[in-house]
Design a protein around this motif. Structure first.
Motif, short mmCIF file in Angstrom:
data_model
loop_
_atom_site.label_atom_id
_atom_site.label_comp_id
_atom_site.label_asym_id
_atom_site.label_seq_id
_atom_site.Cartn_x
_atom_site.Cartn_y
_atom_site.Cartn_z
N TYR A 161 59.61 21.20 17.29
CA TYR A 161 59.68 21.51 15.86
C TYR A 161 60.28 20.36 15.05
CZ TYR A 161 59.32 26.27 17.80
OH TYR A 161 58.94 27.38 18.50
N ALA A 162 60.95 19.42 15.72
CA ALA A 162 61.65 18.34 15.02
C ALA A 162 60.86 17.04 14.99
CB ALA A 162 63.00 18.10 15.68
N GLN A 163 59.61 17.07 15.38
CA GLN A 163 58.83 15.82 15.48
C GLN A 163 57.92 15.58 14.28
OE1 GLN A 163 59.72 13.97 18.28
NE2 GLN A 163 61.10 15.73 18.48
N PHE A 164 57.85 16.54 13.35
CA PHE A 164 56.92 16.43 12.24
C PHE A 164 57.68 16.22 10.93
CE2 PHE A 164 55.00 18.83 15.62
CZ PHE A 164 53.69 18.35 15.68
N LYS A 165 57.47 15.08 10.33
CA LYS A 165 58.25 14.66 9.17
C LYS A 165 58.13 15.61 7.99
CE LYS A 165 58.91 10.67 6.12
NZ LYS A 165 58.48 9.28 5.82
N LYS A 166 56.93 16.06 7.68
CA LYS A 166 56.72 16.83 6.47
C LYS A 166 56.55 18.33 6.72
CE LYS A 166 54.61 12.92 4.04
NZ LYS A 166 53.41 12.42 3.30
N VAL A 167 56.74 18.75 7.97
CA VAL A 167 56.54 20.15 8.31
C VAL A 167 57.91 20.81 8.54
CG1 VAL A 167 55.45 21.79 9.87
CG2 VAL A 167 54.32 19.61 9.37
N GLN A 168 58.22 21.79 7.71
CA GLN A 168 59.51 22.47 7.81
C GLN A 168 59.35 23.95 8.18
OE1 GLN A 168 61.63 21.75 4.15
NE2 GLN A 168 61.18 19.56 4.18
N ASP A 169 58.18 24.26 8.70
CA ASP A 169 57.86 25.64 9.05
C ASP A 169 57.45 25.71 10.51
OD1 ASP A 169 56.94 28.21 9.30
OD2 ASP A 169 55.65 28.17 7.53
N ALA A 170 58.23 26.39 11.33
CA ALA A 170 57.91 26.50 12.76
C ALA A 170 56.57 27.19 12.98
CB ALA A 170 59.02 27.25 13.48
N GLU A 171 56.24 28.15 12.11
CA GLU A 171 54.98 28.88 12.28
C GLU A 171 53.78 27.98 12.13
OE1 GLU A 171 54.99 32.30 9.72
OE2 GLU A 171 56.33 33.43 11.06
N LEU A 172 53.89 26.97 11.28
CA LEU A 172 52.79 26.03 11.10
C LEU A 172 52.59 25.18 12.35
CD1 LEU A 172 50.71 25.22 8.99
CD2 LEU A 172 52.33 23.55 8.09
N ILE A 173 53.69 24.78 12.98
CA ILE A 173 53.62 23.98 14.21
C ILE A 173 53.03 24.83 15.35
CG2 ILE A 173 54.97 22.73 15.94
CD1 ILE A 173 56.94 22.06 13.63
N LEU A 174 53.41 26.09 15.41
CA LEU A 174 52.83 26.98 16.41
C LEU A 174 51.34 27.17 16.18
CD1 LEU A 174 55.63 29.72 16.49
CD2 LEU A 174 55.31 27.82 18.07
N THR A 175 50.95 27.16 14.93
CA THR A 175 49.52 27.28 14.58
C THR A 175 48.73 26.06 15.07
OG1 THR A 175 50.04 28.62 12.63
CG2 THR A 175 47.89 27.52 12.65
N TYR A 176 49.35 24.87 15.02
CA TYR A 176 48.69 23.68 15.55
C TYR A 176 48.31 23.88 17.01
CZ TYR A 176 50.87 21.25 11.53
OH TYR A 176 51.28 20.87 10.27
N LEU A 177 49.20 24.49 17.77
CA LEU A 177 48.95 24.71 19.20
C LEU A 177 47.82 25.72 19.40
CD1 LEU A 177 52.64 24.89 20.51
CD2 LEU A 177 51.10 22.92 20.51
#
Length: 442
Positions: free
Chosen positions: A83-99
């Protein structure tokens, strides 16, 4: 893929410098014939050599992302560090959506499993009357370090499975209960750490890991870059809270605990220093030690993308947008039925012992001490061993020659030169007499 360790050497890139041998906490690396050599039984997969090698000659062998296609059902279990690797993403749900878009059928957050392990750890410490201080088992590198360098502390390791393992067991059971065959289920940990790749193949405290493969955060990050550019709205619900996500940060595992008498230590040098104090009995006024191999915690793992200090800032933003854990948060019932205590204890692997035969070991120790006294004792590393003491041991074990030390070689050459001079002086008078006699005969 079969291998004993995740950390391996790329010989074509190795130039034979000594950076890695001096930074290895278990003296597992030597330079021989101008190439680094990793001593298998001493390596604990801390990844220090990966960080310090300027030539990229050390690498972590993880599983290829394509491995997920070997299974009918693919489940991602991301470490909160992701969750800490994306500069402009502050939403964990969005990162989970990438997966999800990447091709996983389900995502189970290791951060949520971490919340349960935190509660289990606290319960274990408060309900068991055993020797203190207790040492966290969450970092596999620290467990391996204790096995090899501090075997007398093994019984002080808390015998609880890692959040990764709990998340994997939960994911497997979840799909098995749906009537799906276990061999069709692939569970993949997205890791900041080289040691986790080794951990699933050589687990501690139980026979078989529920994790089928380990993907590096770097590789997954590259896979979802294009997905991130095109995805704005999340479709996956976040199940974890701030309490689980904070495990990625130094001290996160114990930050929400009611255990006040504990310390947090990160970085191999600092961890070793603290464990030495525990070993010699000088550190007795703490109940719990959270030891982390990487500086800054898992954010400093060798398989991450972002600088750990920058990543910490990013993670805090994600945490601000994550729910706080309720005092009586209800987890899926399946989590409670999964065993969290190790099935068995772990064994010491004291690689620093000289020989099983005590008499032979004492003789070797005496020989090593005698040779060490002759060495310059400056630990220059030019011999290919990390210290003069380790070089003396290598020589006595037959793993190195005394002439590998440039100072001893110079000394040997000097001694030979003196011997040759003395020999020449002894031979010369005879030669002069023969010449005189030959001249008189003319």
């Amino acid at each position: 893929m079969q291998h004993n360790h995740s950390v391996t050497l790329r010989e074509d890139k190795c130039v034979g410098c000594t950076d890695c041998i001096k930074r290895c906490p278990t003296e597992a690396i030597r330079v021989r014939n101008s190439k680094a050599v990793i001593i298998d039984e001493r390596c604990i997969d801390c990844g220090n050599c990966i960080r310090v090698c300027k030539h990229g000659a050390k690498k972590a062998v993880t599983d290829p992302v394509e491995m997920m296609n070997d299974y009918k059902y693919k489940i991602a279990i991301p470490a909160p560090t992701l969750y800490a690797q994306f500069k402009k993403v502050q939403d964990a749900e969005l990162i989970l959506t990438y997966l999800d878009i990447m091709g996983f059928d389900d995502v189970v957050e290791v951060a949520q499993a971490a919340e349960i392990i935190a509660d289990t750890t606290e319960e274990y410490i408060t309900s068991n009357k055993i020797q203190l201080p207790l040492i966290s088992s969450a970092c596999p590198v620290i467990v391996r370090l204790i096995q090899r360098r501090f075997p007398c502390l093994i019984n002080q390791i808390i015998p609880i499975i890692s959040p990764m393992e709990l998340a994997a067991r939960y994911a497997k059971e979840k799909y098995i209960k749906r009537g799906i065959k276990e061999e069709d289920i692939g569970v993949f940990f997205i890791s900041p750490c080289a040691a986790k790749a080794t951990d699933i193949r050589r687990p501690k405290g139980f026979d078989k890991s529920a994790v089928n493969g380990v993907f590096s955060i770097k590789e997954v990050f590259m896979e979802v870059l294009d997905i991130a550019k095109e995805t704005e709205k999340p479709t996956i619900k976040q199940e974890s809270s701030q309490e689980g996500i904070v495990w990625a940060i130094k001290g996160g595992a114990s930050s929400n605990s009611s255990l006040k008498n504990h310390i947090v230590v990160d970085g191999m040098d600092s961890v070793i220093s603290v464990l030495e104090k525990v070993e010699d009995g000088s550190l007795t006024d703490v109940d719990y030690i959270e030891g982390l191999a990487c500086i800054g915690g898992c954010l400093g793992g060798p398989l991450t993308v972002e600088d750990p200090f920058v990543a910490k800032n990013y993670l805090k933003k994600v945490m601000d947008n994550s729910p706080k854990k309720e005092k009586k948060k209800i987890y899926p019932d399946l989590y409670y039925s999964i065993p969290k205590i190790w099935q068995r204890g772990i064994e010491a692997r004291p690689v620093f012992s000289l020989d099983e035969d005590m008499e032979k070991a004492l003789i070797m120790m005496t020989d090593i001490g005698a040779l060490y006294d002759q060495l310059p004792q400056i630990d220059c590393g030019s011999c290919g061993s990390p210290t003069c003491n380790s070089f003396a041991e290598d020589v006595i074990r037959g793993r190195a020659k005394i002439e590998d030390c440039v100072f001893m070689l110079r000394k040997h050459i000097t001694e030979l030169s003196i011997e040759m001079l003395e020999l020449t002086q002894k031979v010369s008078p005879t030669q002069d007499k023969e010449k005189r006699e030959a001249g008189n005969g003319e």
